[in-house]
Structures are given as C-alpha cells and as structure tokens.
Design an enzyme around this catalytic site. Structure first.
Site, PDB file in Angstrom:
ATOM      1  N   LYS A  22       0.952  -1.243  -0.104  1.00  0.00           N
ATOM      2  CA  LYS A  22      -0.157   0.018   0.235  1.00  0.00           C
ATOM      3  C   LYS A  22       0.897   1.285  -0.002  1.00  0.00           C
ATOM      4  CE  LYS A  22      -1.597   1.467   4.074  1.00  0.00           C
ATOM      5  NZ  LYS A  22      -1.119   2.763   4.457  1.00  0.00           N
ATOM      6  N   ASN A  23       1.824   1.204   0.919  1.00  0.00           N
ATOM      7  CA  ASN A  23       2.625   2.499   1.252  1.00  0.00           C
ATOM      8  C   ASN A  23       3.668   2.757  -0.060  1.00  0.00           C
ATOM      9  OD1 ASN A  23       1.163   3.044   3.159  1.00  0.00           O
ATOM     10  ND2 ASN A  23       2.643   2.320   4.599  1.00  0.00           N
ATOM     11  N   ARG A  92      -5.195  10.505   4.449  1.00  0.00           N
ATOM     12  CA  ARG A  92      -4.327  11.577   4.694  1.00  0.00           C
ATOM     13  C   ARG A  92      -3.070  11.448   3.586  1.00  0.00           C
ATOM     14  NH1 ARG A  92      -0.491  11.706   7.260  1.00  0.00           N
ATOM     15  NH2 ARG A  92      -0.971  13.735   7.975  1.00  0.00           N
ATOM     16  N   CYS A 116      -5.203  11.892  12.558  1.00  0.00           N
ATOM     17  CA  CYS A 116      -5.865  10.578  12.613  1.00  0.00           C
ATOM     18  C   CYS A 116      -5.730  10.072  13.926  1.00  0.00           C
ATOM     19  CB  CYS A 116      -5.223   9.726  11.450  1.00  0.00           C
ATOM     20  SG  CYS A 116      -3.516   9.129  12.028  1.00  0.00           S
ATOM     21  N   ARG A 121       0.185  14.007  12.883  1.00  0.00           N
ATOM     22  CA  ARG A 121       0.236  13.887  11.675  1.00  0.00           C
ATOM     23  C   ARG A 121       0.421  15.220  10.750  1.00  0.00           C
ATOM     24  NH1 ARG A 121      -1.138   8.634  10.395  1.00  0.00           N
ATOM     25  NH2 ARG A 121       0.375   8.734   8.676  1.00  0.00           N
ATOM     26  N   ASP A 307       4.787   0.684  12.101  1.00  0.00           N
ATOM     27  CA  ASP A 307       3.432  -0.242  11.412  1.00  0.00           C
ATOM     28  C   ASP A 307       3.520  -1.423  11.773  1.00  0.00           C
ATOM     29  OD1 ASP A 307       3.479   1.549   8.376  1.00  0.00           O
ATOM     30  OD2 ASP A 307       2.922   2.323  10.422  1.00  0.00           O
ATOM     31  N   ARG A 400      -8.501  -0.804   4.729  1.00  0.00           N
ATOM     32  CA  ARG A 400      -7.775   0.148   4.026  1.00  0.00           C
ATOM     33  C   ARG A 400      -6.460  -0.493   3.646  1.00  0.00           C
ATOM     34  NH1 ARG A 400      -7.087   5.475   7.263  1.00  0.00           N
ATOM     35  NH2 ARG A 400      -6.049   5.653   5.410  1.00  0.00           N
TER      36      ARG A 400
HETATM   37  C1  EPZ Z   1       4.251   7.094   6.377  1.00  0.00           C
HETATM   38  O1  EPZ Z   1       3.256   7.814   6.932  1.00  0.00           O
HETATM   39  C2  EPZ Z   1       3.167   5.690   6.334  1.00  0.00           C
HETATM   40  N1  EPZ Z   1       2.041   6.078   5.435  1.00  0.00           N
HETATM   41  C3  EPZ Z   1       2.764   5.252   7.918  1.00  0.00           C
HETATM   42  O2  EPZ Z   1       2.033   4.262   7.467  1.00  0.00           O
HETATM   43  C4  EPZ Z   1       4.092   5.107   8.513  1.00  0.00           C
HETATM   44  O3  EPZ Z   1       3.442   4.740  10.095  1.00  0.00           O
HETATM   45  C5  EPZ Z   1       4.996   6.315   8.523  1.00  0.00           C
HETATM   46  O4  EPZ Z   1       5.120   6.590   7.373  1.00  0.00           O
HETATM   47  C6  EPZ Z   1       6.097   6.118   9.759  1.00  0.00           C
HETATM   48  O5  EPZ Z   1       6.789   4.891   9.083  1.00  0.00           O
HETATM   49  C7  EPZ Z   1       2.410   6.035   4.034  1.00  0.00           C
HETATM   50  O6  EPZ Z   1       3.483   6.008   3.602  1.00  0.00           O
HETATM   51  C8  EPZ Z   1       1.189   6.288   3.251  1.00  0.00           C
HETATM   52  P1  EPZ Z   1       6.295  10.319   8.580  1.00  0.00           P
HETATM   53  P2  EPZ Z   1       3.922   9.454   7.117  1.00  0.00           P
HETATM   54  O7  EPZ Z   1       5.915  11.442   7.689  1.00  0.00           O
HETATM   55  O8  EPZ Z   1       4.536   9.737   5.952  1.00  0.00           O
HETATM   56  C9  EPZ Z   1       6.383  13.560  11.971  1.00  0.00           C
HETATM   57  C10 EPZ Z   1       0.156   2.839   7.595  1.00  0.00           C
HETATM   58  O9  EPZ Z   1      -0.333   2.080   8.739  1.00  0.00           O
HETATM   59  N2  EPZ Z   1       6.358  14.498  10.706  1.00  0.00           N
HETATM   60  O10 EPZ Z   1       7.392   9.301   8.181  1.00  0.00           O
HETATM   61  O11 EPZ Z   1       2.520  10.339   7.328  1.00  0.00           O
HETATM   62  C11 EPZ Z   1       5.405  12.966  12.136  1.00  0.00           C
HETATM   63  O12 EPZ Z   1       4.258  13.465  13.059  1.00  0.00           O
HETATM   64  C12 EPZ Z   1       0.524   4.282   8.014  1.00  0.00           C
HETATM   65  O13 EPZ Z   1       0.515   2.244   6.596  1.00  0.00           O
HETATM   66  C13 EPZ Z   1       6.369  15.992  11.195  1.00  0.00           C
HETATM   67  O14 EPZ Z   1       6.532  16.366  12.024  1.00  0.00           O
HETATM   68  O15 EPZ Z   1       4.624   9.682   8.483  1.00  0.00           O
HETATM   69  C14 EPZ Z   1       5.795  11.606  12.783  1.00  0.00           C
HETATM   70  O16 EPZ Z   1       6.005  11.721  13.972  1.00  0.00           O
HETATM   71  C15 EPZ Z   1       0.507   4.849   9.215  1.00  0.00           C
HETATM   72  N3  EPZ Z   1       6.140  16.944  10.125  1.00  0.00           N
HETATM   73  C16 EPZ Z   1       7.159  11.436  11.961  1.00  0.00           C
HETATM   74  O17 EPZ Z   1       7.354  12.706  11.412  1.00  0.00           O
HETATM   75  C17 EPZ Z   1       5.800  16.494   8.581  1.00  0.00           C
HETATM   76  O18 EPZ Z   1       5.823  17.328   7.812  1.00  0.00           O
HETATM   77  C18 EPZ Z   1       7.097  10.522  10.889  1.00  0.00           C
HETATM   78  O19 EPZ Z   1       6.243  10.691  10.229  1.00  0.00           O
HETATM   79  C19 EPZ Z   1       5.814  15.195   8.409  1.00  0.00           C
HETATM   80  C20 EPZ Z   1       6.110  14.277   9.519  1.00  0.00           C
END
Ligand code: EPZ
Length: 419
Positions: A22-23, A92, A116, A121, A307, A400
């Site tokens: 998915k990701n 999202r 979420c 996020r 995850d 999902r």
């Molecule tokens: C991706 O989400 C994945 N989703 C998530 O999978 C996964 O849990 C996550 O990466 C971490 O590995 C997809 O790839 C579609 P991040 P993402 O930006 O990109 C902070 C699932 O279950 N952050 O790597 O949204 C954030 O709050 C989902 O398949 C900021 O502060 O995660 C978090 O603490 C859930 N500012 C950390 O970075 C930003 O602009 C990592 O989040 C962006 C992120």
C-alpha cells in the site's frame, strides 16, 4: 458495518501470498501526475486506500483503467489542481498529490489532511520543503495553496526529522524543478527507493534513495515518458503474517516477502524464539511453545517499523516474562492496548510512549473495536490466539491496508469469517 469473527486456538499452517505494498503504491500512483502519457502499474493491491487515491486522480481529470492488479493511469487530461476535503479526509496520504501538482502545473490546492487516531500527523516539513524549492505556500479555509511562477527551482533542503511521505513529495516535486535538488536527513524506507526507481524509469534523474541524502537533477515535463511500474511486496503485511504464525505456534511460508526489507522484524522474531527461514520463495516462520519476552523500540527505517508495533505487542502479551514496547514515531499509537486488555492482556502504559507488557498464559476472546489500520491487525492476531470467540467491529479500518485478510488467514487454517 462489517465485522470479523474469529474462533481462536488454531495454529496457522500453509502458504500465503503477500500483495503489493500500500505504502509503495500510493506515491507511485501519485507520480503519474508528473507524466504526460500513460503509466502502467502491476501488482497494485486491492485496498480501500488505493480506491481512494484513484478516485482523487480521476476527480483531477486523469484517465484510469483497472484490470485486477494492473492499473493504467494517463494524467495528460488533468484539468483540476484541487484535492478536495471530502477525498483527502478519507485518506491523509492524498497529500502526495501536492508535490506533483505544483511541479507540473505551478499550482496546487490540497485540503490539509488533519490528524488521525495515531497522532497529529503534521505536514509542515512537506510545506517547508516546497518553499525551499520556490513555491509560495498559504493556508486558507483548511486548504494548502501552493503556487510557483514558472518551474520550481532546485535547492538544498534538510528534513528536521525523516518523513516518509515528506521525502516522497519532495522527490516528486524536485523531478520537474530546474537545476539540482539535494534532500538531506531523508527517510530511507524501501517504498522511497521504489519511487525513485519508478521516477527514473519515467526519465527522471534521482540518485541516493534509500540513504539519508537524495539528489535530484530536474528535467522538463516533456522528458518524462510512459513507463511500466511493478509495486514491491508489502513488508508490513508480510510482518503481520509472520507475527501471526509465531503467535499461533504455526508454520507458515510468507510468499513474496523480501528479507532485505524486514531485517529488524526477522531479528526480533528470532529473539522471541521463533524459527525464521529465508527461502527463495519468501520467508518461513515456525512458532515455538515458549515465546521469549523481547523489548522493541520503533525507529525510522531500517529500525523496527512503527507499523509493526501493535502486532508484535500481541506476541509479547503471551510471552514468558515482561517486554518493554517503546513507540518513538507517533504520539498516540497505543490505542490497541485497551482492547488487548479487554482480552486479558496485562499491559500498562507509562510516560505516554512506553508500554510494559507482562506475558500471560492466554488471551480470551471478546467484542473489540478496531481503531486504526495496524491496531486492527493486532486485534485479528489476538483473536487468532485467544480462547473462544472474538468479534472485531469497524473492520473498514483493516480493509484500508490488508487485501482479503480473512480469506488469507482462513486459507492458513484460521477459523475466521466476515459477518
Ligand atoms: C508513512 O506515514 C506511512 N504512510 C505510515 O503508515 C507510517 O506509519 C509512517 O510513514 C512512519 O513509517 C504512508 O507511507 C502512506 P512520517 P507518514 O511523515 O509519511 C512527523 C500505515 O499504517 N512529521 O514518516 O505520514 C510525524 O508526526 C501508515 O500504513 C512531522 O513532524 O509518516 C511523525 O512523528 C500509518 N512533520 C514522524 O514525522 C511532517 O511534515 C514520521 O512521520 C511530516 C512528519
């Protein structure tokens, strides 16, 4: 509202085929916006989130043809640059159209994704990165407005924290920028490497994906051409089935799983006493009677994936002894704990992101509530090992991110049905 009912106690046996990730698929499909021509995708998983991003791309004007796991997207006819609230709130990851839209059209209007269940996020790093490439960003009425006079301009940008979709958004935006972009402190997930490979197949010039420093030499839109893109196997689906095999003390071949993508999961499963064999077909996991308590700490790739935290916690809930689960990525990713406690797990949370899991002899089936995608998967594993019947409500969360989860577990001998 769909429910899943499980009668626990059956060890899983047999072979299960892992679907496309998915990701990986989500950013790959968004990347079609960059190309004036058709992009052919294979191994696309049949998931709600995939349906959501296809609806969004069609709403923008792209032509999409689907046949099973094959999808063809021609984004040439895109005439709209707005990703509306109703579509974005469902998923999202729709934020992934922001970079490609502003890069190709000089303008994008994307609803702020909002938080979420697992956390706020934020997308501030996505926006700061686009500003570094020369985009003007404003937030009005819950929408991100991004504009640029002419093409985006290559630049250096340092991510305060490694963000997966932030890295993906900026890689795609920089693909059509003038000059060279160097992104530092990038996320290193396999899905990012897969996106870079696909962009390069389309005619982009991206190097360094999979490391903390990614370099993109911008090209003109006309340089990007049609390509065929294969979606890599889903490492989190693979990990979920591996943990289920260990927890039910079964013997399962997870076909298509790529060991190089799940090294930390393999290591932690072996520490818990499970046998993990890497074969040409995938990964074979055999559970043991006495599961060893094992601490985990979630980290950006290649660390233990957040995850997989909920799923591994179920295994620890029936281990001998106590395990510490330290969640460092998201601020609210212990929602599954309350539901597991209702099934007899002995877990206490301290300091917000530490959970102490005291192993118990067995879990007991109960009515439980799914809350987010991976927490829901952990409830399925708990139901498979619990004594008695477990009914999981709100299984749309599971749909999902897991393709036909009950059919796949049923093919391994689980007593599971959707009702
Ligand atoms: C991706 O989400 C994945 N989703 C998530 O999978 C996964 O849990 C996550 O990466 C971490 O590995 C997809 O790839 C579609 P991040 P993402 O930006 O990109 C902070 C699932 O279950 N952050 O790597 O949204 C954030 O709050 C989902 O398949 C900021 O502060 O995660 C978090 O603490 C859930 N500012 C950390 O970075 C930003 O602009 C990592 O989040 C962006 C992120």
């Amino acid at each position: 509202m769909d429910k899943i009912e499980i009668i626990g106690g059956a060890p899983l046996h047999g072979t299960v085929q892992i679907s496309g990730a998915k990701n990986a698929a989500l950013p790959l499909l968004a990347a079609s916006i960059l190309v004036q021509g058709a992009v052919d995708y294979t191994n696309i998983p049949d998931l709600m989130d995939i349906k959501s991003i296809k609806s969004l791309l069609q709403d923008l004007g792209a032509n999409i043809e689907s046949s099973g796991s094959r999808v063809r997207i021609d984004a040439s006819p895109i005439h709209k640059i707005e990703a509306e609230y109703d579509l974005v709130r469902k998923m999202r990851a729709s934020i992934l159209v922001l970079g490609p839209l502003v890069a190709r059209f000089g303008h994008a209007r994307v609803s702020l994704p909002g938080g979420c269940a697992i956390g706020a996020r934020p997308v501030d790093l996505h926006l700061k990165g686009l500003e570094a490439l020369g985009a003007k960003i404003s937030i009005e009425h819950g929408y991100i407005e991004a504009t640029t006079e002419g093409r985006l301009k290559g630049n250096e940008f340092y991510f305060d924290i490694p963000t997966v979709t932030g890295t993906e958004n900026l890689m795609m935006a920089a693909t059509l920028a003038t000059g060279t972009t160097v992104l530092r402190n990038c996320a290193r997930e396999p899905e990012i490497t897969a996106l870079a490979d696909a962009l390069n197949r389309m005619g982009a010039d991206v190097t360094g994906a999979g490391t903390a420093v990614i370099k993109i030499n911008g090209v003109e839109t006309k340089s990007l051409k049609s390509a065929t893109v294969y979606v890599i196997p889903d490492r989190i689906e693979a990990g979920t089935f591996m943990v289920a095999a260990a927890a039910t003390k079964g013997d399962v071949l997870i076909k298509g799983a790529k060991a190089e993508h799940i090294g930390e999961i393999i290591s932690k499963l072996r520490q818990s006493g499970a046998s993990v064999e890497i074969t040409d077909d995938g990964i074979r996991v055999k559970g043991v009677e006495n599961i060893k308590s094992t601490d985990i700490k979630t980290l950006p790739y290649p660390g233990f994936p957040t995850d997989m935290q909920a799923q591994f916690m179920v295994l620890m809930s029936i281990a001998d002894g106590n395990s510490v689960v330290h969640e460092t990525i998201f601020e609210n990713r212990f929602i599954h704990v309350n539901e597991l406690q209702r099934m007899g797990a002995d877990i206490s949370i301290s300091g917000g992101n530490y959970a102490m899991v005291r192993g118990v002899k067995s879990l007991s089936g109960a009515q439980v509530m799914a809350s987010d995608l991976r927490a829901s998967a952990s409830l399925v594993i708990a139901g498979l090992v619990a004594k008695g019947t477990t009914t999981i409500n709100r299984v749309y969360h599971i749909d999902r991110g897991y393709e036909s989860i009950e059919k796949k577990f049923s093919s391994l001998g689980a007593n599971i049905r959707r009702c």
